[in-house]
Enzyme design. Structure first.
Site, PDB file in Angstrom:
ATOM      1  N   GLU A 290       0.814  -1.217   0.000  1.00 55.18           N
ATOM      2  CA  GLU A 290       0.000   0.000   0.000  1.00 55.18           C
ATOM      3  C   GLU A 290       0.850   1.271   0.000  1.00 55.18           C
ATOM      4  O   GLU A 290       0.612   2.192   0.774  1.00 55.18           O
ATOM      5  CB  GLU A 290      -0.959  -0.015   1.200  1.00 55.18           C
ATOM      6  N   ASP A 369      -8.652  -8.994   4.387  1.00 54.81           N
ATOM      7  CA  ASP A 369      -8.394  -7.862   5.273  1.00 54.81           C
ATOM      8  C   ASP A 369      -9.480  -7.708   6.337  1.00 54.81           C
ATOM      9  O   ASP A 369     -10.277  -6.787   6.259  1.00 54.81           O
ATOM     10  CB  ASP A 369      -8.291  -6.581   4.431  1.00 54.81           C
ATOM     11  N   GLU A 397     -12.727  -2.029  12.269  1.00 58.60           N
ATOM     12  CA  GLU A 397     -12.735  -1.366  10.964  1.00 58.60           C
ATOM     13  C   GLU A 397     -13.889  -1.834  10.082  1.00 58.60           C
ATOM     14  O   GLU A 397     -14.594  -1.026   9.495  1.00 58.60           O
ATOM     15  CB  GLU A 397     -11.387  -1.620  10.263  1.00 58.60           C
TER      16      GLU A 397
HETATM   17  C1  BDP Z   1      -6.196  -2.184   6.230  1.00 62.27           C
HETATM   18  C2  BDP Z   1      -6.456  -0.768   6.597  1.00 62.27           C
HETATM   19  C3  BDP Z   1      -5.292   0.139   6.352  1.00 62.27           C
HETATM   20  C4  BDP Z   1      -4.051  -0.451   6.957  1.00 62.27           C
HETATM   21  C5  BDP Z   1      -3.822  -1.839   6.406  1.00 62.27           C
HETATM   22  C6  BDP Z   1      -2.672  -2.582   7.069  1.00 62.27           C
HETATM   23  O1  BDP Z   1      -7.596  -0.345   5.882  1.00 62.27           O
HETATM   24  O2  BDP Z   1      -5.609   1.387   6.907  1.00 62.27           O
HETATM   25  O3  BDP Z   1      -2.948   0.345   6.744  1.00 62.27           O
HETATM   26  O4  BDP Z   1      -4.942  -2.635   6.630  1.00 62.27           O
HETATM   27  O5  BDP Z   1      -2.951  -3.560   7.765  1.00 62.27           O
HETATM   28  O6  BDP Z   1      -7.104  -2.949   6.945  1.00 62.27           O
HETATM   29  O7  BDP Z   1      -1.521  -2.249   6.883  1.00 62.27           O
END
Ligand code: BDP
Length: 683
Positions: A290, A369, A397
Site C-alpha cells: 500500500e 483484510d 474497521e
Molecule cells: C487495512 C487498513 C489500512 C491499513 C492496512 C494494514 O484499511 O488502513 O494500513 O490494513 O494492515 O485494513 O496495513
C-alpha cells in the site's frame, strides 16, 4: 465515569461471607523483593483490595499477623521454593501459582511467580478471583501463558490521529510530540498487564514523516519515558519503522538492504536506540505494501530486508516483526488467476526458512483484510520453518467501527480452532501459533488495538470486551467465548446473575447479528470505500483494490477453485482444499468466498440463496432490536451513564442496520427481479 476503569473497576464485593474470608486472609501482605514490577503488583493489590474489600493491608517483609498473603518470586526469594512442592517445575518464565498454605497454624495465601512478571500476573489473577466472587476452593491455581508474544499494535500517528481508530485520538501523542500525560499511559499499562499483554508497538505501521524520526534523537528520550512505564508492567516497547529510514532521514542515498552503508546505518541506529532503552523490543515493519517502501525497490526479497534489520538488532536481543500484508493494490481481474487473496502466500511461502532467527512474520487471520467472515490465511499451516505471529483486528474497521456491538471473540475462536491439516488432522491454528507444532523459536499474537483517548477508551463501552477478550485468548486460547464474556461482565458491571446472563447473550450473538445484516456468506467488502463504514454493495466492485463480489443477474461469488477459478483454494493442504473446492462440502458461511453461486441454488436449510440473503437481512435488524430490548431490561442494574451511553449506541445500530438491510436487499432484488417469498417490503 466508571467506564474509564474498564475491568479494573474494583467495586465492593456484595457477598458478605466471601468478603469476610478474604478480609481475614489479606489484612497483611508479606513481600521481600522490590523491583519496579513487584512494586506495580503491590500497588495494584492495595488499589484492588481497598475497592473490593474496603481494607488497607499492612505491607511488610516478615509476617505480622497469623494470616497473611505472601508474595514472591522463585528467582528473588529463596523461601518461595520451599513453600512450593513439585509445582515449581511447572512454572514457566511468566507463570504464576496461587496457593493456600497452613504453616505452624498460620494460614497463608501464596502468590508466586518464577519471575516478577509472573508474580504481577498472579496478583491480577487473584484480584479477578476475588472480584468475581470465586471462593478459594479451586486452589492451587497454576497458570502459564500459552503464547509467548502477546502484543498490541497501535496505528497511532504523531498528529494524534489514529488510522482506523474509532475511540477518539491517540493517547500517546500531541502536536507531533510524545505526550507528557504519563498518568494515562500508566493506567493503560496496568490495563494491558492485567490481562497479560507483554508487548506493544506505539506507532502506525504506515510510518510517515514524524514517526520516521521516533528512532532519532528528536524523540528517543521521550520514547524511553514511555518504555520505562511499560517496563514496570512487564511490557516490551516496539516501534514501527520506515524501511527507507536511511533515505528519509536524508543521511544516505539508498535503503538497499544489501548495501554496506545501509547495513551499517541500521547497526548504528540499533546501538543508539538500545543506549536509551536497553530492553527495547524491536521493529514492526510494513514494507512494499500500500505504497510503503521496501526491499522490492532494490530488487531484493523480503528476507533480504528483514534479515538486514535482524542483524542490526541481534546483538541487543531485539526482534523484527515483519508483516505479511503485502499485495498489489492496483490489480484487476482480466486474468482469472489474479486474486488478492493469494498474495500473502505467494510472496512469503517461497521464503519459508530464509528468515533470520529473530525475524517473526506477522500474518493477518484471513487472506483479505479483517472482513466479518474470511477463511484462515493459508500461510498459517503453510510456513513451517518460520516464526509466526497471528494478527487479529480488535479495532472494528469492518465490523461496525465501535458504533455497532460486535463481540469478536467467537470469530477469533473459529480462527484458532481451524484445522490446517499441516501435519495431518488436528493441526489447529492455535497449536501452530503456540509453537507446539513446528517448535520455532518465537511466536504469538498481535492485534490492531481499538484504544483511543475517549474516556471509556474504546468508543463503545462494550468494545472493551474485545480488548479484554483478545488478551485473554492470547494468554490461553482454550478459554471459551462464554467464559471470557462472563468474567469481563462480572469485572466490569456486577455479579448479578440476571445481568451477567443478559449481557452474555448480547455479546455472544452480536457477531452473527452483524454478519446477518451486512455482507453474506463470506463475500465481504460491501462497504463504502476509504472509511469502510456503512453499506455500498458495488463500492469496491469496479475499483482497483482487488476485492470483488462478481454479482450479476444470475449469481454471485468468486470461484477460487484450482481447475477453473483463481486457484486460491490450492494454497491449502489437500484435505482443506478439497473441502473448499466442492460446493457440497464447502462450509456454507464461506460459500461465496469460494464459489460463484446462482441465486436459485438451494442451501442446506432449503432456502434459495436469494431468499437466504433476504431472510438474514430482515433477521439481522430484528436481532439488533432485540439487543436494545435486552439492554433496556437492565436499566436498574447498571450505572445511569453507562446505561445511557450503551443505549444510544444500540439505537444507532438499529437505524444503521436498517440501512444495510434495505440497500443490500434492494440491490439483489433489482439484480434478480426475484421477490421475497414472504412478501416483505424491499425498498
Ligand atoms: C487495512 C487498513 C489500512 C491499513 C492496512 C494494514 O484499511 O488502513 O494500513 O490494513 O494492515 O485494513 O496495513
Amino acid at each position: 465515569t466508571s467506564m474509564y476503569k474498564c475491568w479494573l473497576k474494583y467495586y465492593k464485593l456484595e457477598n458478605k461471607k466471601l468478603s469476610g474470608e478474604y478480609k481475614n486472609l489479606l489484612k497483611s501482605i508479606v513481600i521481600k523483593e522490590n523491583t519496579a514490577i513487584t512494586q506495580s503488583a503491590v500497588n495494584e493489590l492495595k488499589r484492588g483490595l481497598a475497592g473490593i474489600l474496603g481494607i488497607r493491608p499492612e505491607i511488610s517483609e516478615e509476617p505480622a499477623k497469623p494470616a497473611f498473603l505472601m508474595l514472591g518470586t522463585l528467582s528473588g526469594n529463596k523461601s518461595i521454593a520451599g513453600l512450593l512442592g513439585r509445582e515449581k517445575q511447572n512454572l514457566g518464565e511468566e507463570g504464576f501459582i496461587i496457593k493456600l498454605l497452613t504453616e505452624n497454624e498460620q494460614k497463608q495465601l501464596l502468590v508466586a511467580g518464577k519471575t516478577d512478571r509472573g508474580l504481577l500476573y498472579g496478583v491480577f489473577s487473584l484480584l479477578r478471583l476475588i472480584q468475581t466472587g470465586t471462593g478459594l476452593d479451586g486452589l492451587p491455581r497454576i497458570e502459564n501463558p500459552v503464547n509467548q508474544l502477546r502484543m498490541v499494535n497501535h496505528w497511532d500517528n504523531m498528529d494524534r490521529s489514529i488510522e482506523r481508530g474509532y475511540a477518539g485520538k491517540s493517547i500517546f501523542y500531541k502536536n507531533n510530540k510524545i505526550t507528557g500525560n504519563l498518568a494515562r499511559i500508566s493506567d493503560y499499562a496496568r490495563m494491558l498487564a492485567s490481562v497479560g499483554i507483554n508487548a506493544i508497538a506505539i506507532n502506525n505501521v504506515n510510518v510517515h514523516k514524524f514517526e520516521t524520526l521516533l528512532i532519532t534523537d528528536r524523540y528517543i528520550k521521550d520514547a524511553a519515558k514511555l518504555n520505562e512505564i511499560f517496563r514496570s508492567y512487564g511490557i516490551k516497547l516496539f516501534l514501527s519503522i520506515n524501511f527507507a529510514s536511511p533515505l528519509s532521514t536524508g543521511e544516505l542515498f539508498t535503503a538497499d538492504p544489501l548495501d554496506k552503508e545501509v547495513r551499517k546505518w541500521w547497526k548504528n541506529r540499533a546501538e543508539f536506540i538500545y543506549a536509551y532503552m536497553p530492553d527495547f523490543g524491536g521493529f514492526l515493519v510494513k514494507a512494499d505494501s500500500e505504497g510503503r517502501p521496501g526491499p522490492f525497490t532494490y530488487g531484493r526479497t523480503h528476507a533480504d530486508g528483514a534479515n538486514m534489520l535482524a542483524e542490526a538488532l541481534k546483538p541487543h536481543g531485539g526482534l523484527v516483526i515483519w508483516r505479511c500484508f503485502v499485495y498489489n493494490c492496483l490489480q484487476d481481474w482480466r486474468d482469472r488467476t489474479i486474486d488478492r487473496a493469494k498474495a500473502a502466500y505467494d510472496h512469503f511461502m517461497p521464503l519459508d526458512g530464509a528468515f533470520a532467527e529473530n525475524v517473526l512474520l506477522q500474518i493477518k487471520n484471513g487472506p483479505m483484510d479483517f472482513q466479518v467472515r474470511e477463511p484462515v490465511s493459508p500461510l498459517i499451516g503453510g510456513l513451517e520453518k518460520t516464526n509466526q505471529v497471528l494478527e487479529l483486528q480488535t479495532t472494528q474497521e469492518y465490523t461496525g467501527q465501535q458504533k455497532h456491538l460486535c463481540y469478536l471473540v467467537p470469530m477469533w475462536k473459529e480462527v484458532l480452532d481451524f484445522d490446517t491439516c499441516a501435519k495431518g488432522r488436528g493441526t489447529s491454528v492455535k497449536k501452530i501459533i503456540s509453537r507446539e507444532v513446528f517448535k520455532n523459536k518465537y511466536g504469538g499474537f498481535a492485534t490492531v488495538t481499538n484504544i483511543g483517548d475517549d474516556t471509556n477508551w474504546t468508543g463503545h463501552q462494550m468494545a472493551q470486551a474485545n480488548t479484554f477478550g483478545y488478551a485473554r485468548l492470547a494468554w490461553d486460547p482454550e478459554l471459551t467465548s462464554e467464559e471470557i464474556a462472563e468474567s469481563w461482565i462480572r469485572l466490569t458491571y456486577s455479579n448479578d446473575r440476571i445481568l451477567v446472563d443478559t449481557i452474555k447473550d448480547m455479546l455472544l450473538g452480536s457477531w452473527r447479528t452483524y454478519e446477518n445484516y451486512t455482507s453474506p456468506l463470506g463475500i465481504g467488502w460491501m462497504v463504502n470505500p476509504n472509511h469502510h463504514y456503512g453499506p455500498n454493495v458495488d463500492g469496491y466492485e469496479y475499483d482497483k483494490w482487488g476485492t470483488y463480489h462478481r454479482a450479476d443477474h444470475k449469481g454471485i461469488g468468486v470461484d477460487r477453485n484450482v481447475r477453473n477459478g483463481t486457484g486460491y483454494a490450492g494454497q491449502y493442504h489437500k484435505e482443506v482444499a478439497r473441502l473448499y473446492e466442492n460446493v457440497e462440502t464447502c462450509p456454507e458461511e464461506l460459500l461465496l468466498f469460494f464459489h460463484y453461486i446462482p441465486y436459485d441454488y438451494r442451501l442446506k436449510s432449503g432456502e434459495t440463496l436469494i431468499q437466504y440473503i433476504y431472510n438474514t437481512h430482515f433477521e439481522g435488524v430484528e436481532q439488533a432490536e432485540e439487543l436494545k430490548r435486552k439492554w433496556e431490561s437492565l436499566k436498574d442494574k447498571v450505572e445511569e451513564d453507562v446505561f445511557g451511553h450503551v443505549m444510544e449506541r444500540l439505537e444507532g445500530q438499529i437505524t444503521h442496520s436498517k440501512e444495510w438491510r434495505d440497500i443490500i436487499n434492494t440491490y439483489f432484488f433489482r439484480k434478480t427481479g426475484i421477490p421475497d417469498e414472504l412478501g416483505r417490503k424491499i425498498y
